[in-house]
Motif scaffolding. Structure first.
Motif, mmCIF file in Angstrom:
data_model
loop_
_atom_site.group_PDB
_atom_site.id
_atom_site.type_symbol
_atom_site.label_atom_id
_atom_site.label_comp_id
_atom_site.label_asym_id
_atom_site.label_seq_id
_atom_site.Cartn_x
_atom_site.Cartn_y
_atom_site.Cartn_z
ATOM 1 N N ALA A 12 0.944 -1.448 -0.031
ATOM 2 C CA ALA A 12 0.037 0.111 0.108
ATOM 3 C C ALA A 12 0.821 1.270 -0.234
ATOM 4 O O ALA A 12 0.310 2.403 -0.087
ATOM 5 C CB ALA A 12 -1.026 -0.039 1.039
ATOM 6 N N PRO A 15 0.083 2.880 -3.894
ATOM 7 C CA PRO A 15 -1.236 2.610 -4.046
ATOM 8 C C PRO A 15 -1.413 2.388 -5.484
ATOM 9 O O PRO A 15 -2.404 1.379 -5.876
ATOM 10 C CB PRO A 15 -2.158 3.607 -3.155
ATOM 11 C CG PRO A 15 -0.937 4.776 -3.091
ATOM 12 C CD PRO A 15 0.209 4.104 -3.093
ATOM 13 N N GLU A 16 -1.013 3.096 -6.360
ATOM 14 C CA GLU A 16 -1.371 2.965 -7.922
ATOM 15 C C GLU A 16 -0.714 1.846 -8.475
ATOM 16 O O GLU A 16 -1.351 1.076 -9.406
ATOM 17 C CB GLU A 16 -0.695 4.218 -8.447
ATOM 18 C CG GLU A 16 -1.487 5.514 -8.222
ATOM 19 C CD GLU A 16 -0.945 6.767 -8.852
ATOM 20 O OE1 GLU A 16 0.213 6.523 -9.373
ATOM 21 O OE2 GLU A 16 -1.632 7.946 -8.973
ATOM 22 N N LEU A 18 -0.003 -0.751 -6.872
ATOM 23 C CA LEU A 18 -0.651 -2.218 -6.085
ATOM 24 C C LEU A 18 -2.105 -2.312 -6.723
ATOM 25 O O LEU A 18 -2.348 -3.405 -7.126
ATOM 26 C CB LEU A 18 -0.881 -1.843 -4.509
ATOM 27 C CG LEU A 18 -1.590 -2.702 -3.779
ATOM 28 C CD1 LEU A 18 -0.848 -4.301 -3.891
ATOM 29 C CD2 LEU A 18 -1.952 -2.446 -2.622
ATOM 30 N N GLU A 19 -2.899 -1.263 -7.106
ATOM 31 C CA GLU A 19 -4.073 -1.341 -7.760
ATOM 32 C C GLU A 19 -3.940 -1.781 -8.977
ATOM 33 O O GLU A 19 -4.700 -2.870 -9.512
ATOM 34 C CB GLU A 19 -4.813 0.100 -7.972
ATOM 35 C CG GLU A 19 -6.070 -0.006 -8.426
ATOM 36 C CD GLU A 19 -6.613 1.357 -8.687
ATOM 37 O OE1 GLU A 19 -7.648 1.616 -9.577
ATOM 38 O OE2 GLU A 19 -6.447 2.355 -7.943
ATOM 39 N N ASP A 20 -2.978 -1.342 -9.900
ATOM 40 C CA ASP A 20 -2.681 -1.895 -11.165
ATOM 41 C C ASP A 20 -2.375 -3.512 -11.191
ATOM 42 O O ASP A 20 -2.851 -4.390 -12.021
ATOM 43 C CB ASP A 20 -1.442 -1.121 -11.823
ATOM 44 C CG ASP A 20 -1.297 -1.464 -13.345
ATOM 45 O OD1 ASP A 20 -2.156 -1.253 -14.177
ATOM 46 O OD2 ASP A 20 -0.164 -2.193 -13.649
ATOM 47 N N GLU A 22 -3.132 -5.596 -8.919
ATOM 48 C CA GLU A 22 -4.211 -6.617 -8.540
ATOM 49 C C GLU A 22 -5.166 -6.763 -9.545
ATOM 50 O O GLU A 22 -5.808 -7.882 -9.544
ATOM 51 C CB GLU A 22 -4.940 -5.969 -7.319
ATOM 52 C CG GLU A 22 -4.196 -5.888 -5.935
ATOM 53 C CD GLU A 22 -4.855 -5.002 -4.972
ATOM 54 O OE1 GLU A 22 -4.764 -5.184 -3.833
ATOM 55 O OE2 GLU A 22 -5.791 -3.901 -5.131
ATOM 56 N N ARG A 23 -5.263 -6.056 -10.642
ATOM 57 C CA ARG A 23 -6.108 -6.061 -11.698
ATOM 58 C C ARG A 23 -5.580 -7.219 -12.980
ATOM 59 O O ARG A 23 -6.336 -7.559 -13.709
ATOM 60 C CB ARG A 23 -6.363 -4.994 -12.313
ATOM 61 C CG ARG A 23 -7.184 -3.868 -11.310
ATOM 62 C CD ARG A 23 -7.300 -2.664 -12.275
ATOM 63 N NE ARG A 23 -6.208 -2.125 -12.828
ATOM 64 C CZ ARG A 23 -6.076 -1.016 -13.900
ATOM 65 N NH1 ARG A 23 -7.170 -0.833 -14.492
ATOM 66 N NH2 ARG A 23 -4.878 -0.734 -14.016
ATOM 67 N N ARG A 29 1.965 -10.534 -14.157
ATOM 68 C CA ARG A 29 2.603 -9.477 -13.093
ATOM 69 C C ARG A 29 3.915 -9.179 -13.404
ATOM 70 O O ARG A 29 4.321 -8.100 -13.437
ATOM 71 C CB ARG A 29 2.267 -9.730 -11.776
ATOM 72 C CG ARG A 29 0.752 -9.590 -11.430
ATOM 73 C CD ARG A 29 0.513 -10.043 -10.042
ATOM 74 N NE ARG A 29 -1.080 -10.019 -9.860
ATOM 75 C CZ ARG A 29 -1.931 -10.317 -8.844
ATOM 76 N NH1 ARG A 29 -1.032 -10.934 -7.678
ATOM 77 N NH2 ARG A 29 -2.929 -10.273 -8.838
#
Length: 88
Positions: A12, A15-16, A18-20, A22-23, A29
């Motif tokens: 975290a 955050p950007e 991490l969000e990317d 996770e998708r 990855r």
């Protein structure tokens, strides 16, 4: 050229990223991180890096017309070839 193995934890604190991540499916990855790192290196070294906020439709690209300065433009040709290959 030898390979280097790196264990990477994305938290975290980024955050950007991490969000990317996770998708993206787990299998892809590592490739995504390699691509992002390559883009970052190009930007750091002064290479051309463009940011697209919204994808453009192929129809919005200018058409090649005879006597147009776009004739024989390798970038335009590459975009057209790419979009034809992937049916955009």
């Amino acid at each position: 050229m030898s390979a280097i193995r790196i264990a990477l934890t994305v938290s975290a604190a980024n955050p950007e990223l991490l969000e990317d991540m996770e998708r993206i499916p787990v299998r892809y990855r590592a490739e995504r991180i390699r691509n992002l790192a390559s883009i970052g290196l190009m930007a750091q070294r002064g290479g051309a890096v463009g940011i697209v906020t919204e994808p453009q439709a192929v129809e919005s690209l200018p058409e090649n017309k005879p006597d147009s300065p776009q004739d024989n433009n390798p970038v335009t040709d590459a975009v057209k070839s790419f979009t034809q290959d992937f049916n955009f």
